[in-house]
Design a protein around this motif. Structure first.
Motif, PDB file in Angstrom:
ATOM      1  N   ALA A   1      11.489  24.276  27.458  1.00  0.00           N
ATOM      2  CA  ALA A   1      12.770  24.761  26.943  1.00  0.00           C
ATOM      3  C   ALA A   1      12.486  25.820  25.892  1.00  0.00           C
ATOM      4  CB  ALA A   1      13.559  23.610  26.326  1.00  0.00           C
ATOM      5  N   ALA A   2      13.393  26.791  25.760  1.00  0.00           N
ATOM      6  CA  ALA A   2      13.179  27.881  24.799  1.00  0.00           C
ATOM      7  C   ALA A   2      13.141  27.336  23.374  1.00  0.00           C
ATOM      8  CB  ALA A   2      14.309  28.896  24.927  1.00  0.00           C
ATOM      9  N   PRO A   3      12.347  27.943  22.495  1.00  0.00           N
ATOM     10  CA  PRO A   3      12.252  27.469  21.104  1.00  0.00           C
ATOM     11  C   PRO A   3      13.564  27.605  20.326  1.00  0.00           C
ATOM     12  CG  PRO A   3      11.020  29.516  21.403  1.00  0.00           C
ATOM     13  CD  PRO A   3      11.445  29.059  22.768  1.00  0.00           C
ATOM     14  N   THR A   4      14.562  28.201  20.935  1.00  0.00           N
ATOM     15  CA  THR A   4      15.877  28.257  20.285  1.00  0.00           C
ATOM     16  C   THR A   4      16.560  26.891  20.336  1.00  0.00           C
ATOM     17  OG1 THR A   4      16.744  28.937  22.419  1.00  0.00           O
ATOM     18  CG2 THR A   4      16.258  30.691  20.844  1.00  0.00           C
ATOM     19  N   ASN A   5      15.939  25.948  21.060  1.00  0.00           N
ATOM     20  CA  ASN A   5      16.537  24.608  21.213  1.00  0.00           C
ATOM     21  C   ASN A   5      15.991  23.578  20.225  1.00  0.00           C
ATOM     22  OD1 ASN A   5      18.255  24.691  23.790  1.00  0.00           O
ATOM     23  ND2 ASN A   5      16.363  25.714  24.404  1.00  0.00           N
ATOM     24  N   TYR A   6      14.938  23.910  19.488  1.00  0.00           N
ATOM     25  CA  TYR A   6      14.377  22.912  18.563  1.00  0.00           C
ATOM     26  C   TYR A   6      13.764  23.608  17.348  1.00  0.00           C
ATOM     27  CZ  TYR A   6      10.244  24.283  21.307  1.00  0.00           C
ATOM     28  OH  TYR A   6       9.263  25.011  21.952  1.00  0.00           O
ATOM     29  N   TYR A   7      13.746  22.878  16.243  1.00  0.00           N
ATOM     30  CA  TYR A   7      13.273  23.438  14.966  1.00  0.00           C
ATOM     31  C   TYR A   7      11.772  23.674  15.044  1.00  0.00           C
ATOM     32  CZ  TYR A   7      12.533  23.811   9.893  1.00  0.00           C
ATOM     33  OH  TYR A   7      12.183  24.241   8.638  1.00  0.00           O
ATOM     34  N   THR A   8      11.009  22.663  15.482  1.00  0.00           N
ATOM     35  CA  THR A   8       9.568  22.820  15.676  1.00  0.00           C
ATOM     36  C   THR A   8       9.029  21.746  16.612  1.00  0.00           C
ATOM     37  OG1 THR A   8       7.452  23.137  14.542  1.00  0.00           O
ATOM     38  CG2 THR A   8       8.865  21.363  13.732  1.00  0.00           C
ATOM     39  N   TYR A   9       7.839  22.006  17.163  1.00  0.00           N
ATOM     40  CA  TYR A   9       7.135  21.039  18.006  1.00  0.00           C
ATOM     41  C   TYR A   9       5.831  20.700  17.300  1.00  0.00           C
ATOM     42  CZ  TYR A   9       3.644  19.822  21.591  1.00  0.00           C
ATOM     43  OH  TYR A   9       2.611  19.253  22.277  1.00  0.00           O
ATOM     44  N   ILE A  10       5.600  19.399  17.093  1.00  0.00           N
ATOM     45  CA  ILE A  10       4.377  18.954  16.428  1.00  0.00           C
ATOM     46  C   ILE A  10       3.608  18.090  17.412  1.00  0.00           C
ATOM     47  CG2 ILE A  10       3.467  17.539  14.543  1.00  0.00           C
ATOM     48  CD1 ILE A  10       5.956  18.536  12.916  1.00  0.00           C
ATOM     49  N   GLY A  11       2.501  18.616  17.885  1.00  0.00           N
ATOM     50  CA  GLY A  11       1.743  17.891  18.885  1.00  0.00           C
ATOM     51  C   GLY A  11       0.446  18.611  19.193  1.00  0.00           C
ATOM     52  N   SER A  12      -0.326  18.033  20.090  1.00  0.00           N
ATOM     53  CA  SER A  12      -1.670  18.523  20.380  1.00  0.00           C
ATOM     54  C   SER A  12      -1.667  19.699  21.340  1.00  0.00           C
ATOM     55  CB  SER A  12      -2.488  17.381  20.996  1.00  0.00           C
ATOM     56  OG  SER A  12      -2.509  16.286  20.122  1.00  0.00           O
TER      57      SER A  12
ATOM     58  N   ASP B   1      14.934  25.634   5.412  1.00  0.00           N
ATOM     59  CA  ASP B   1      13.679  26.398   5.392  1.00  0.00           C
ATOM     60  C   ASP B   1      13.452  27.056   6.748  1.00  0.00           C
ATOM     61  OD1 ASP B   1      10.273  25.663   4.278  1.00  0.00           O
ATOM     62  OD2 ASP B   1      11.013  27.219   5.646  1.00  0.00           O
ATOM     63  N   THR B   2      13.371  28.373   6.769  1.00  0.00           N
ATOM     64  CA  THR B   2      13.255  29.110   8.043  1.00  0.00           C
ATOM     65  C   THR B   2      11.820  29.489   8.356  1.00  0.00           C
ATOM     66  OG1 THR B   2      13.546  31.180   6.861  1.00  0.00           O
ATOM     67  CG2 THR B   2      15.552  30.133   7.736  1.00  0.00           C
ATOM     68  N   THR B   3      10.881  29.086   7.482  1.00  0.00           N
ATOM     69  CA  THR B   3       9.502  29.583   7.638  1.00  0.00           C
ATOM     70  C   THR B   3       8.643  28.728   8.557  1.00  0.00           C
ATOM     71  OG1 THR B   3       8.757  28.248   5.774  1.00  0.00           O
ATOM     72  CG2 THR B   3       9.580  30.478   5.269  1.00  0.00           C
ATOM     73  N   VAL B   4       9.168  27.607   9.023  1.00  0.00           N
ATOM     74  CA  VAL B   4       8.341  26.698   9.835  1.00  0.00           C
ATOM     75  C   VAL B   4       8.004  27.318  11.191  1.00  0.00           C
ATOM     76  CG1 VAL B   4       8.429  24.525  11.095  1.00  0.00           C
ATOM     77  CG2 VAL B   4       9.090  24.575   8.714  1.00  0.00           C
ATOM     78  N   GLN B   5       6.734  27.185  11.615  1.00  0.00           N
ATOM     79  CA  GLN B   5       6.306  27.688  12.921  1.00  0.00           C
ATOM     80  C   GLN B   5       6.932  26.881  14.049  1.00  0.00           C
ATOM     81  OE1 GLN B   5       4.516  30.468  13.288  1.00  0.00           O
ATOM     82  NE2 GLN B   5       5.035  30.476  11.121  1.00  0.00           N
ATOM     83  N   THR B   6       7.058  27.488  15.216  1.00  0.00           N
ATOM     84  CA  THR B   6       7.651  26.790  16.374  1.00  0.00           C
ATOM     85  C   THR B   6       6.722  25.686  16.860  1.00  0.00           C
ATOM     86  OG1 THR B   6       8.781  28.796  16.989  1.00  0.00           O
ATOM     87  CG2 THR B   6       8.528  27.166  18.722  1.00  0.00           C
ATOM     88  N   TRP B   7       5.404  25.874  16.695  1.00  0.00           N
ATOM     89  CA  TRP B   7       4.447  24.852  17.118  1.00  0.00           C
ATOM     90  C   TRP B   7       3.342  24.709  16.078  1.00  0.00           C
ATOM     91  CZ3 TRP B   7       0.078  25.594  21.277  1.00  0.00           C
ATOM     92  CH2 TRP B   7      -0.617  24.383  21.446  1.00  0.00           C
ATOM     93  N   THR B   8       3.051  23.475  15.722  1.00  0.00           N
ATOM     94  CA  THR B   8       1.962  23.193  14.780  1.00  0.00           C
ATOM     95  C   THR B   8       0.929  22.327  15.487  1.00  0.00           C
ATOM     96  OG1 THR B   8       3.718  23.083  13.130  1.00  0.00           O
ATOM     97  CG2 THR B   8       1.502  22.367  12.449  1.00  0.00           C
ATOM     98  N   PRO B   9      -0.112  22.933  16.147  1.00  0.00           N
ATOM     99  CA  PRO B   9      -1.113  22.128  16.874  1.00  0.00           C
ATOM    100  C   PRO B   9      -1.860  21.174  15.932  1.00  0.00           C
ATOM    101  CG  PRO B   9      -1.411  24.483  17.308  1.00  0.00           C
ATOM    102  CD  PRO B   9      -0.438  24.364  16.181  1.00  0.00           C
ATOM    103  N   SER B  10      -2.157  19.969  16.431  1.00  0.00           N
ATOM    104  CA  SER B  10      -2.900  18.989  15.625  1.00  0.00           C
ATOM    105  C   SER B  10      -4.374  19.351  15.569  1.00  0.00           C
ATOM    106  CB  SER B  10      -2.771  17.605  16.279  1.00  0.00           C
ATOM    107  OG  SER B  10      -1.433  17.344  16.626  1.00  0.00           O
ATOM    108  N   GLN B  11      -5.029  18.977  14.464  1.00  0.00           N
ATOM    109  CA  GLN B  11      -6.488  19.158  14.321  1.00  0.00           C
ATOM    110  C   GLN B  11      -7.173  17.929  14.908  1.00  0.00           C
ATOM    111  OE1 GLN B  11      -7.345  22.124  13.401  1.00  0.00           O
ATOM    112  NE2 GLN B  11      -5.130  22.395  13.302  1.00  0.00           N
ATOM    113  N   GLU B  12      -8.146  18.129  15.843  1.00  0.00           N
ATOM    114  CA  GLU B  12      -8.747  16.987  16.542  1.00  0.00           C
ATOM    115  C   GLU B  12     -10.232  17.185  16.799  1.00  0.00           C
ATOM    116  OE1 GLU B  12      -4.620  15.928  18.868  1.00  0.00           O
ATOM    117  OE2 GLU B  12      -6.032  17.343  19.730  1.00  0.00           O
ATOM    118  N   GLY B  13     -10.960  16.040  16.974  1.00  0.00           N
ATOM    119  CA  GLY B  13     -12.411  16.085  17.189  1.00  0.00           C
ATOM    120  C   GLY B  13     -12.779  15.572  18.561  1.00  0.00           C
ATOM    121  N   GLN B  14     -14.061  15.236  18.750  1.00  0.00           N
ATOM    122  CA  GLN B  14     -14.542  14.635  19.985  1.00  0.00           C
ATOM    123  C   GLN B  14     -15.773  13.787  19.657  1.00  0.00           C
ATOM    124  OE1 GLN B  14     -15.751  17.794  22.740  1.00  0.00           O
ATOM    125  NE2 GLN B  14     -15.658  19.251  21.046  1.00  0.00           N
ATOM    126  N   PHE B  15     -15.998  12.748  20.482  1.00  0.00           N
ATOM    127  CA  PHE B  15     -17.047  11.776  20.189  1.00  0.00           C
ATOM    128  C   PHE B  15     -17.843  11.479  21.449  1.00  0.00           C
ATOM    129  CE2 PHE B  15     -15.288  11.189  16.047  1.00  0.00           C
ATOM    130  CZ  PHE B  15     -13.907  11.351  16.226  1.00  0.00           C
TER     131      PHE B  15
END
Ligand code: GYE
Length: 354
Positions: free
Chosen positions: A153-164, A322-336
């Protein structure tokens, strides 16, 4: 998906748990023609709350739509939202959709119609099917935040997406299996994919295929099937693969439960996971670490479930315009890797919350 009376009837009975921690609920107002709409970089018009610019977490009531309870990762994600709401004083209305998209759509409609709800948070089962309720959220002045999974869906439909970044997780998976198979003449990979339609499954599969050719890995026809994020189904899928052929050198499983199912089937076929067949999982939950430590799981790509603090922080920013929030904030992740050794992995596991 049309919101029908029957659909509404069905869900009312399903699980809705309210965590009445916070006190008042600040109503948000659909932007009016008079007030200059506050818009994010993604073009989303923010339904600013009446308490802006001094809204606090105690003014926030969140309608949270969870997928279900299909995995250890999901349990950690749910706890993150419930515990963080208690800590911050947020009123949380938690809804478990039991992995049915129709339940997600009708609970979204209910939250849109609930005047006490400030924001709706969606962990989407599917990448499509939410257009009507997203449009309704706008007219009802509900802040919308996506967590964990993206939707088409277009980012005009949500404030932000927080996920990997699931594509990146697919890339990491391919690189890890390339390294494990560097001395292997054959590089046939069996894929046990996540639930059909879920962005996590779609993007991990895409990312893996973008990089598997780097070392000549292939997923032979007939060796890719969903395990629906669960152990028993994934075990049956892997057993069927091994009946078809034992010319399999690695397994790309989209989460830890699917990897564990594959490991059980490999052992029941008299083969040794980590020696005859390398198994890779995703999530890096405590269960995943257990199999890394035993050496049955060769690699585990992390996916962070503890997203609640970032999500509540984003909602508060939206409430305060607050209008400065990015549309997507990718999570920081590792590997084992099993190769890190049992002692080192046990030490890491002792520091983790899930
Ligand atoms: O990998 C799996 C869960 O969306 C990242 O969903 C999440 C995935 C996770 O069922 O365990």
């Amino acid at each position: 998906m049309k919101i029908t009376k029957k659909l509404l009837g069905v869900t009312l009975g399903t699980v809705l748990v309210t965590f009445l921690v916070g006190c008042g609920a600040a109503t948000t107002v659909a932007p009016t023609a008079t007030a200059a709409p506050k818009m994010t970089t993604g073009g989303y018009v923010i339904p600013v709350a009446k308490c802006a610019p001094n809204c606090t977490y105690k003014d926030m009531t969140v309608g949270f739509i969870q997928t279900g309870s299909e995995s250890g990762w999901r349990a950690a994600n749910t706890s993150s939202f419930k515990e963080t709401a208690t800590q911050l004083g947020v009123t949380l209305k938690f809804y478990d959709a039991q992995n049915k998209i129709e339940n997600q759509v009708s609970s979204f409609h209910q939250f849109n119609q609930d005047s006490s709800v400030t924001a709706v948070v969606l962990a989407a089962l599917d990448v499509t099917g939410y257009d009507d309720v997203l449009a309704e959220a706008k007219t009802q002045g509900k802040i919308v935040v996506l967590e964990d999974r993206r939707i088409d869906a277009a980012p005009t439909n949500y404030y932000t997406y927080i996920g990997s970044d699931f594509i990146e997780e697919g890339h990491k998976s391919a690189a890890a299996l390339c390294d494990l198979l560097k001395n292997s003449a054959h590089k046939n990979v069996a894929e046990i994919s996540g639930a059909v339609g879920a962005s996590a499954a779609i993007d991990r599969a895409k990312g893996f295929r973008e990089k598997m050719g780097d070392c000549g890995m292939t997923i032979p026809d007939g060796l890719s099937q969903t395990g629906n994020w669960g152990v028993p189904e994934s075990k049956a899928v892997m057993a069927a693969f091994l009946k078809k052929t034992t010319d399999i050198q690695a397994v790309f499983a989209h989460n830890d439960e699917e990897a564990i199912g594959a490991i059980q089937a490999i052992e029941e076929a008299g083969l040794k996971p980590g020696t005859d067949i390398f198994v890779l999982g995703l999530d890096a939950t405590a269960d995943g670490f257990k199999y890394l430590i035993s050496g049955e799981l060769s690699a585990d790509i992390e996916c962070n479930p503890l997203l609640a603090p970032q999500v509540y922080e984003a909602i508060l920013k939206a409430m305060n315009g607050d209008t400065t929030v990015q549309t997507w904030t990718p999570s920081q992740e590792g590997q084992f890797f099993a190769a890190q050794g049992a002692d080192a992995l046990k030490a890491i596991l002792a520091t983790r919350k899930y």
